[in-house]
Design a protein around this motif. Structure first.
Motif, PDB file in Angstrom:
ATOM      1  N   GLY A 204     -15.675  -6.416 -36.764  1.00 38.08           N
ATOM      2  CA  GLY A 204     -17.159  -6.211 -37.486  1.00 38.08           C
ATOM      3  C   GLY A 204     -17.752  -7.250 -37.735  1.00 38.08           C
ATOM      4  O   GLY A 204     -18.288  -8.645 -37.710  1.00 38.08           O
ATOM      5  N   GLY A 205     -17.693  -6.621 -39.410  1.00 38.87           N
ATOM      6  CA  GLY A 205     -18.100  -9.031 -40.281  1.00 38.87           C
ATOM      7  C   GLY A 205     -17.336  -9.454 -39.912  1.00 38.87           C
ATOM      8  O   GLY A 205     -17.796 -11.145 -40.697  1.00 38.87           O
TER       9      GLY A 205
ATOM     10  N   PHE B 138     -16.169 -10.065 -37.522  1.00 44.79           N
ATOM     11  CA  PHE B 138     -15.912 -11.725 -36.514  1.00 44.79           C
ATOM     12  C   PHE B 138     -17.375 -11.722 -36.748  1.00 44.79           C
ATOM     13  O   PHE B 138     -17.126 -13.367 -36.179  1.00 44.79           O
ATOM     14  CB  PHE B 138     -16.419 -10.148 -35.174  1.00 44.79           C
ATOM     15  N   ILE B 139     -18.301 -11.601 -37.630  1.00 43.71           N
ATOM     16  CA  ILE B 139     -19.782 -12.110 -37.098  1.00 43.71           C
ATOM     17  C   ILE B 139     -19.743 -13.164 -38.134  1.00 43.71           C
ATOM     18  O   ILE B 139     -19.865 -14.789 -37.492  1.00 43.71           O
ATOM     19  CB  ILE B 139     -20.595 -11.467 -37.932  1.00 43.71           C
ATOM     20  N   LEU B 140     -18.665 -12.819 -38.622  1.00 42.48           N
ATOM     21  CA  LEU B 140     -18.646 -14.085 -40.257  1.00 42.48           C
ATOM     22  C   LEU B 140     -18.043 -15.715 -39.445  1.00 42.48           C
ATOM     23  O   LEU B 140     -17.977 -16.669 -39.180  1.00 42.48           O
ATOM     24  CB  LEU B 140     -17.688 -14.102 -41.460  1.00 42.48           C
ATOM     25  N   THR B 141     -16.898 -15.390 -38.494  1.00 42.89           N
ATOM     26  CA  THR B 141     -16.346 -16.053 -37.661  1.00 42.89           C
ATOM     27  C   THR B 141     -16.811 -17.004 -37.026  1.00 42.89           C
ATOM     28  O   THR B 141     -17.455 -17.986 -36.787  1.00 42.89           O
ATOM     29  CB  THR B 141     -14.552 -15.326 -37.499  1.00 42.89           C
ATOM     30  N   TYR B 142     -17.916 -16.205 -36.039  1.00 41.59           N
ATOM     31  CA  TYR B 142     -18.267 -16.620 -35.351  1.00 41.59           C
ATOM     32  C   TYR B 142     -19.753 -17.530 -35.874  1.00 41.59           C
ATOM     33  O   TYR B 142     -19.931 -18.340 -35.025  1.00 41.59           O
ATOM     34  CB  TYR B 142     -19.738 -15.729 -34.276  1.00 41.59           C
ATOM     35  N   ILE B 143     -19.576 -17.485 -36.694  1.00 49.30           N
ATOM     36  CA  ILE B 143     -21.855 -18.202 -37.272  1.00 49.30           C
ATOM     37  C   ILE B 143     -20.258 -19.903 -37.898  1.00 49.30           C
ATOM     38  O   ILE B 143     -20.582 -20.618 -38.129  1.00 49.30           O
ATOM     39  CB  ILE B 143     -22.047 -17.673 -38.745  1.00 49.30           C
TER      40      ILE B 143
ATOM     41  N   SER C  25      -5.961 -12.253 -36.491  1.00 47.52           N
ATOM     42  CA  SER C  25      -5.479 -11.951 -34.848  1.00 47.52           C
ATOM     43  C   SER C  25      -6.038 -13.422 -34.153  1.00 47.52           C
ATOM     44  O   SER C  25      -7.107 -13.362 -34.601  1.00 47.52           O
ATOM     45  CB  SER C  25      -5.990 -10.910 -34.238  1.00 47.52           C
ATOM     46  N   ILE C  26      -5.214 -13.496 -33.104  1.00 50.86           N
ATOM     47  CA  ILE C  26      -5.378 -14.789 -32.340  1.00 50.86           C
ATOM     48  C   ILE C  26      -6.097 -13.987 -31.474  1.00 50.86           C
ATOM     49  O   ILE C  26      -7.195 -15.191 -30.897  1.00 50.86           O
ATOM     50  CB  ILE C  26      -4.013 -14.979 -31.411  1.00 50.86           C
ATOM     51  N   ASP C  27      -6.005 -12.903 -31.265  1.00 47.96           N
ATOM     52  CA  ASP C  27      -7.254 -11.994 -29.930  1.00 47.96           C
ATOM     53  C   ASP C  27      -8.675 -12.555 -30.528  1.00 47.96           C
ATOM     54  O   ASP C  27      -9.735 -12.646 -29.825  1.00 47.96           O
ATOM     55  CB  ASP C  27      -6.962 -11.067 -29.644  1.00 47.96           C
ATOM     56  N   MET C  28      -8.682 -12.172 -31.354  1.00 44.27           N
ATOM     57  CA  MET C  28     -10.395 -12.025 -32.278  1.00 44.27           C
ATOM     58  C   MET C  28     -11.042 -13.591 -32.211  1.00 44.27           C
ATOM     59  O   MET C  28     -12.242 -13.716 -32.060  1.00 44.27           O
ATOM     60  CB  MET C  28      -9.919 -11.193 -34.152  1.00 44.27           C
ATOM     61  N   TRP C  29      -9.626 -15.090 -32.303  1.00 40.41           N
ATOM     62  CA  TRP C  29     -10.493 -15.845 -32.720  1.00 40.41           C
ATOM     63  C   TRP C  29     -11.116 -16.200 -31.108  1.00 40.41           C
ATOM     64  O   TRP C  29     -11.830 -17.041 -31.128  1.00 40.41           O
ATOM     65  CB  TRP C  29      -8.821 -16.956 -33.231  1.00 40.41           C
ATOM     66  N   ARG C  30      -9.717 -15.332 -30.189  1.00 41.38           N
ATOM     67  CA  ARG C  30     -10.020 -15.752 -28.968  1.00 41.38           C
ATOM     68  C   ARG C  30     -11.941 -15.647 -28.569  1.00 41.38           C
ATOM     69  O   ARG C  30     -12.583 -16.561 -27.744  1.00 41.38           O
ATOM     70  CB  ARG C  30      -9.161 -15.381 -27.763  1.00 41.38           C
ATOM     71  N   TRP C  31     -11.460 -14.373 -28.776  1.00 32.58           N
ATOM     72  CA  TRP C  31     -13.052 -13.814 -28.032  1.00 32.58           C
ATOM     73  C   TRP C  31     -14.109 -14.857 -28.906  1.00 32.58           C
ATOM     74  O   TRP C  31     -15.182 -14.225 -28.429  1.00 32.58           O
ATOM     75  CB  TRP C  31     -13.263 -11.867 -28.395  1.00 32.58           C
ATOM     76  N   VAL C  32     -14.146 -14.571 -30.136  1.00 29.01           N
ATOM     77  CA  VAL C  32     -14.998 -15.810 -30.709  1.00 29.01           C
ATOM     78  C   VAL C  32     -15.133 -16.783 -30.210  1.00 29.01           C
ATOM     79  O   VAL C  32     -16.303 -17.519 -29.737  1.00 29.01           O
ATOM     80  CB  VAL C  32     -14.487 -16.309 -32.749  1.00 29.01           C
TER      81      VAL C  32
ATOM     82  N   LEU D  88     -20.635  -1.351 -38.680  1.00 24.48           N
ATOM     83  CA  LEU D  88     -21.004  -3.045 -38.783  1.00 24.48           C
ATOM     84  C   LEU D  88     -19.807  -4.021 -39.318  1.00 24.48           C
ATOM     85  O   LEU D  88     -20.083  -5.201 -39.404  1.00 24.48           O
ATOM     86  CB  LEU D  88     -22.449  -3.533 -38.068  1.00 24.48           C
ATOM     87  N   LEU D  89     -20.829  -3.453 -40.235  1.00 24.48           N
ATOM     88  CA  LEU D  89     -20.514  -4.549 -42.124  1.00 24.48           C
ATOM     89  C   LEU D  89     -19.635  -4.663 -42.028  1.00 24.48           C
ATOM     90  O   LEU D  89     -19.465  -5.385 -43.501  1.00 24.48           O
ATOM     91  CB  LEU D  89     -22.245  -4.777 -42.494  1.00 24.48           C
ATOM     92  N   ALA D  90     -18.853  -3.749 -42.114  1.00 21.77           N
ATOM     93  CA  ALA D  90     -17.316  -3.925 -42.814  1.00 21.77           C
ATOM     94  C   ALA D  90     -16.718  -4.786 -42.560  1.00 21.77           C
ATOM     95  O   ALA D  90     -16.131  -4.785 -41.646  1.00 21.77           O
ATOM     96  CB  ALA D  90     -17.012  -2.458 -42.079  1.00 21.77           C
ATOM     97  N   PHE D  91     -16.210  -5.438 -43.422  1.00 20.15           N
ATOM     98  CA  PHE D  91     -15.506  -6.535 -43.600  1.00 20.15           C
ATOM     99  C   PHE D  91     -13.958  -6.456 -43.433  1.00 20.15           C
ATOM    100  O   PHE D  91     -13.035  -5.708 -44.653  1.00 20.15           O
ATOM    101  CB  PHE D  91     -15.380  -7.437 -44.203  1.00 20.15           C
ATOM    102  N   LYS D  92     -13.207  -5.834 -42.276  1.00 23.25           N
ATOM    103  CA  LYS D  92     -11.136  -6.417 -42.195  1.00 23.25           C
ATOM    104  C   LYS D  92     -10.964  -7.482 -42.069  1.00 23.25           C
ATOM    105  O   LYS D  92     -10.714  -8.167 -41.391  1.00 23.25           O
ATOM    106  CB  LYS D  92     -11.202  -5.464 -41.088  1.00 23.25           C
ATOM    107  N   VAL D  93     -10.398  -7.709 -43.267  1.00 21.44           N
ATOM    108  CA  VAL D  93      -9.175  -9.346 -43.594  1.00 21.44           C
ATOM    109  C   VAL D  93      -8.678  -9.275 -42.820  1.00 21.44           C
ATOM    110  O   VAL D  93      -8.119  -9.833 -42.106  1.00 21.44           O
ATOM    111  CB  VAL D  93      -8.796  -8.896 -44.991  1.00 21.44           C
TER     112      VAL D  93
END
Length: 701
Positions: free
Chosen positions: A139-140, A142-147, A342-349, A332-337
């Motif tokens: 959620g949050g 992913f959004i911050l990492t994307y920005i 997670s490498i997969d999260m960075w890969r999807w970003v 959506l806006l919940a920030f999950k540290v």
């Protein structure tokens, strides 16, 4: 009398000091006056060893009227960067530049140019993938990492591609040949990637699916004398048992829209006629929009780019009024540290950055080649990136608000079903009268149901819970957010929920068609512009070229109209396009920052734009972007090698999505597609090597 090689220096006045310092040995003689009949003897001709380098050809000082043009395009290359890179780019002469400006078309104004860039960037992948990835990747977080990745990698790459096309006034093939002949194959790979992505991949076909979706929506929303409408509910469930085991929209998407098979097949069977018809209409509309070149494309962009933002804003306001919408936004806006590790999260970003902003296709370069060199491409890159982010966030807010509403409704129905069951059991004497639900539960079950359960005595509560279904909004939200097609399913649910479904069906139809159309127009520019730059005769036949490309893309896209074509689409989406794009963009970055020179490129921008560029871009191009791109490429490659490629398939026996592995022949197909896409890069480098080695070999003979 013996001739002496005497070359006195010519005095230079302070008022007309030349902009280029000429070596002493090449300076002109002091006495420039000579008899008209005097010819230079052969003995006084300059030997070959004293020829001036191309980058150091002496030029006279410009006049006041042309000084601005001279300072932009005629400065010697060694003041742009290191001396080792003097001959990489050939600066056109005044005559060539004037001829180029008169022959090459241009956008009618800056607004049309920006709309073209934004329209290409804000595609259906923004609507299709971003909400799904947000939910399943923190959620949050992913959004911050994307920005962050957009600022550090996405925007610098946009500036790089826009500036290259704007400076050289060429498409992707010509630009990378000019920057470095050794990397000329990058332009061809980008051209192939854009062609395959348009003709055989998701952009044209997702739009085709969306058109088919709306075709069915109109058929179901507007009253028709169909036989199924005359059936009772029990008769419909007997005829369509799959629909009873799942939600109507999921059943509609897989069985009515896609007619999906239970798994991927090499022999797909017969094409789906309504998808073929939608595909033909799609390419007909694109051909009409581009038949007159930039003149017709620019006018179309006012509608296809601006209208979706208006629709998204209206849909957001309407969905925020639904019950449970803020529960979806809270999720959506919940920030999950934990997802940050997670490498997969960075890969999807990283994948989403390239899917959404779409560098590496050559379209940004092609679109920028029709704008004057003095255009502020840095500001344009920020505008495009943030408008893309705005569209992604608007769509995500709509999806999560709608999904929050659906989860709330399903949870409420679960509460009512449990209350009815307890009431029946109390009436039958199976439970004590203390367990009877309060009468006001049906008025506000979300609040009263929890209070009722918690107020029961421990023994009674234990007995009651044995007969109840588990009702949880978070669990229901996870169920409705399954599958990458959740956004399209959401818009289908949205139409059925809102009052005046006919009106909202038309609105959603216009949204999907305009978003998809503007993206495909950008991809078409990435194909047509390099073809016209490579074969100049095609500029005289723009109409025929446009029709020919559209016809070829339509025929190649027919392979995605078979029942299992959605599984092929996932194979290309999740694996092929990411690896090919990463490899292409890495080489673009290396060719510009390390071969051409980041400092030289930055100075080039300063000369073009007329103001100083922050030096941080030099470090982003030289260090940050290459490092991030290489890490993303390696992790994606390792993920592909270690884990077998998988896809979500529709199981008709259980009416659920199941995770399956692609067969071996599909993996071979994936390897072939990746190889063919990047093959022009080493092939063109070998061609340049042979061309340079050939004169040496001939001289030895």
């Amino acid at each position: 009398m013996e001739s002496q090689d005497v070359r006195p220096e010519i005095p230079v006045s302070s008022q007309s000091e030349p902009l280029l310092v000429v070596p002493e040995a090449l300076k002109a003689p002091k006495t420039l006056e000579a008899p008209e009949t005097l010819e230079a003897p052969e003995a006084l001709e300059a030997p070959e060893a004293l020829e001036a380098p191309k980058a150091l050809v002496p030029v006279l000082p410009p006049s006041e009227s042309s000084r601005e043009e001279y300072s932009e395009d005629m400065l010697p290359s060694y003041i742009w960067g290191d001396d080792d890179y003097e001959d990489i780019l050939k600066v056109p002469s005044s005559h060539e530049r004037q001829e180029e400006v008169t022959e090459r078309p241009s956008w009618a104004n800056k607004t049309e140019y920006l709309l073209a860039q934004v329209g290409f960037s804000v595609g259906l992948c923004t609507i299709w993938r971003f909400p799904y990835l947000c939910f399943h990747n923190g959620g949050g977080s992913f959004i911050l990492t994307y920005i962050a990745m957009m600022l550090l990698v996405g925007i610098p790459l946009l500036i790089l591609e826009m500036a290259a096309g704007q400076r050289l006034r060429l498409g992707s093939i010509g630009v990378w040949k000019a920057i470095s002949p050794w990397f000329g194959g990058v332009g061809y790979a980008s051209f192939i990637n854009s062609t395959w992505s348009l003709g055989m991949h998701h952009r044209g076909n997702i739009l085709q699916h969306d058109l088919g979706l709306e075709f069915f929506l109109f058929g179901s929303v507007f009253p028709e004398p169909a036989s199924v409408d005359r059936m009772s509910l029990s008769e419909q469930l007997q005829k369509y048992p799959e629909c009873e085991r799942t939600s109507p929209t999921i059943y509609f998407w897989y069985r009515k829209m896609l007619k999906a098979t239970d798994q991927i097949y090499f022999n797909n069977g017969r094409p789906i006629l309504h998808l073929c018809g939608c595909l033909f209409f799609t390419w007909l509309l694109i051909c009409i929009s581009m038949i007159k070149g930039l003149r017709s494309t620019g006018k179309m962009l006012y509608v296809s780019v601006l209208f979706p933002y208006l629709i998204l804003f209206c849909l957001l306001i309407r969905t925020l009024l639904l019950e449970g919408a803020f529960f979806g936004l809270q999720t959506l806006l919940a920030f999950k540290v934990t997802y940050l590790y997670s490498i997969d999260m960075w890969r999807w970003v990283g994948n989403q950055i390239f899917f959404s902003l779409s560098p590496g296709f050559g379209s940004f370069t092609a679109i920028s080649s029709y704008i004057p060199r003095s255009n502020d491409c840095i500001t344009d890159a920020f505008i495009v990136a943030f408008l893309n982010l705005a569209a992604s966030m608007l769509d995500t807010l709509i999806v999560f608000s709608m999904m929050g509403y659906l989860a709330t409704v399903k949870t409420k129905n679960c509460y009512i079903r449990n209350a009815d069951e307890v009431t029946r059991m109390v009436a039958d004497g199976l439970l004590p009268n203390e367990a009877k639900p309060p009468g006001g539960l049906y008025q506000d079950p979300n609040v009263i149901y929890i209070k009722w359960i918690n107020s029961l005595p421990r023994q009674v509560k234990h007995e009651v819970l044995q007969y109840l279904f588990i009702c949880n909004r978070t669990t229901e939200l996870k169920k409705v957010m399954e599958g990458p097609g959740v956004a399209v399913v959401t818009f289908t649910d949205l139409i059925s929920v809102f009052a005046g479904s006919n009106f909202w069906a038309i609105i959603v139809f216009l949204l999907l068609i305009t978003v998809g159309l503007s993206t495909i127009l950008g991809l078409m520019q990435g194909i047509i512009t390099p073809l016209q730059d490579t074969f100049s005769s095609l500029r005289k036949h723009t109409n025929m070229l446009t029709v020919g490309v559209c016809m070829a893309m339509f025929l190649s896209s027919l392979m995605f109209t078979w029942p299992s074509s959605s599984y092929y689409l996932n194979l290309l989406d999740d694996y092929w396009i990411a690896l090919a794009l990463f490899f292409i963009v890495i080489l673009e970055n290396v060719a510009t920052a390390w071969i051409y020179g980041a400092r030289r490129f930055l100075a080039d921008l300063t000369v073009m734009l007329g103001y100083s560029i922050p030096p941080i871009y030099r470090w982003l191009w030289s260090c940050v972007s290459p490092f991030v791109l290489i890490v993303l490429f390696v992790t994606t490659l390792i993920h592909l090698l270690v884990k077998s490629p998988t896809y979500l398939a529709w199981n008709s026996s259980t009416s659920k999505e199941i995770l399956l592995s692609y067969p071996s022949w599909a993996n071979v197909l994936l390897v072939v597609l990746i190889t063919v896409t990047i093959l022009p890069i080493p092939a063109y480098s070998m061609y340049i090597l042979v061309q340079k080695a050939r004169p040496v070999c001939l001289s030895c003979i």
